[in-house]
Scaffold this motif. Structure first.
Motif: not given
Length: 348
Positions: A214, A217-219, A222-223
């Motif tokens: 996290n 890859l902060p994106q 979204a999941h």
């Protein structure tokens, strides 16, 4: 295996047959528990992130195995000089199954499982490279066909193909390395000790891994199933989480036992019993119908794996001195690895 191939000159034959049968039975039991575990995981991912579920699964397994080992005593043990190998297996399993379950919301259970089941093919390749098992032309053809099935199942030419399809393939690689490590350990650990330490280290790694993913890859936040967040406050689903932990623990123990007592090349094809059960369950519970490419790939993968097992059994029937196998019910010994693989130079 035929037990009357060498009625007088091969007294180890019945013992070898018994170990082979035990290994196959353990694989089948392990697969049943894993199907149940993965179905529960797919349900719980709607509410809980992967990291929390995998951690709780390991926690429950350790909570059951520690008192069990203390009650049973030797040859099972809580402290072992082989802990670096167990730690490596734990890291491999934590990483691999995080990848595997990360694909669940995006792919059907049959699709994810089919790609993952390239693992037995990878085990055969690693056994040749690492354990020095020689591969004959029949096995080479079977391996090529099996990996062709993996490519078909991933279906790189499809419009909807994405990197998600590579997640279960990555899991297959990590899983295969872990199982070959179990074979290298052989009779120096019992299946309970092996299961305890693998699951303990997997649980130790999984939460830091979630935070790291996290952070880097902060994106992924979204999941919901990938976001590192606290679990739900309700307790309604906790019985399912406990059941998830127990199913995973039993699956790992039975599967580790199988790879300890029998040849990796022999027992690996029986992992495929997972696929038809998972496919049927996916259809019944989630109305998932696998794409045709997945079914074709599944057929090639299963067919090649079963043929590898057939060639292994056929070769074993002609051995005058059957291979020694790890027997985890005996006290751990310092048997050199070279003594565990007496048939490593035969070609099938």
């Amino acid at each position: 295996m035929s037990t009357d191939a060498h009625p007088s000159s091969s007294p180890a034959g019945p013992h070898l047959a018994s170990n082979a049968l035990q290994g196959i039975l353990c694989v089948e039991l392990g697969m049943l528990f894993f199907v149940g575990q993965d179905a529960l995981m797919k349900i719980l991912l709607d509410t809980y992130p992967i990291w929390i579920l995998l951690f709780v699964r390991s926690l429950i397994s350790v909570a059951v195995l520690v008192p069990l080992i203390l009650c049973l005593g030797g040859p099972h043990r809580l402290l072992t000089p082989l802990w670096p190998v167990h730690m490596l297996r734990g890291a491999l399993f934590a990483t691999g199954f995080a990848l595997f379950y990360a694909a669940f919301p995006f792919m059907g259970l049959a699709e994810v499982s089919t790609i993952f089941f390239s693992a037995p093919l990878i085990v055969a390749v690693l056994a040749a490279l690492w354990l020095r098992e020689r591969i004959g032309r029949h096995r080479i053809v079977a391996l090529v066909a099996g990996f062709a099935g993996v490519v078909i199942a991933i279906n790189p030419t499809a419009d909807g193909m994405s990197w998600i399809s590579l997640l279960p393939l990555g899991c297959a690689v990590f899983y295969a390395v872990g199982q070959v490590l179990a074979r290298k350990i052989g009779d120096r650990e019992t299946s309970l000790t092996l299961g305890l330490h693998t699951l303990f280290f997997a649980g130790l790694f999984i939460l830091p891994m979630g935070f790291l993913v996290n952070l880097v890859l902060p994106q992924v936040a979204a999941h919901p199933h990938l976001a590192m967040r606290p679990p739900a406050t309700g307790i309604g689903e906790w019985p399912l989480i406990v059941l998830l932990g127990l199913a995973g623990m039993l699956g790992y123990i039975f599967l580790s036992r199988a790879y300890q007592v029998a040849s990796a090349s022999l027992v690996a094809p029986f992992d495929y019993s997972y696929l038809p059960i998972a496919t049927l369950l996916g259809y019944i519970v989630w109305n998932e119908v696998p794409p045709m490419a997945t079914l074709w790939g599944m057929g090639l993968i299963v067919g090649s794996g079963l043929y590898l097992g057939y060639r292994e059994l056929r070769a074993m029937r002609h051995l005058d001195d059957p291979a020694l196998v790890g027997e985890s019910v005996f006290p751990p010994t310092a048997v050199p690895i070279t003594q565990i693989h007496a048939d490593e130079n035969h070609v099938i």
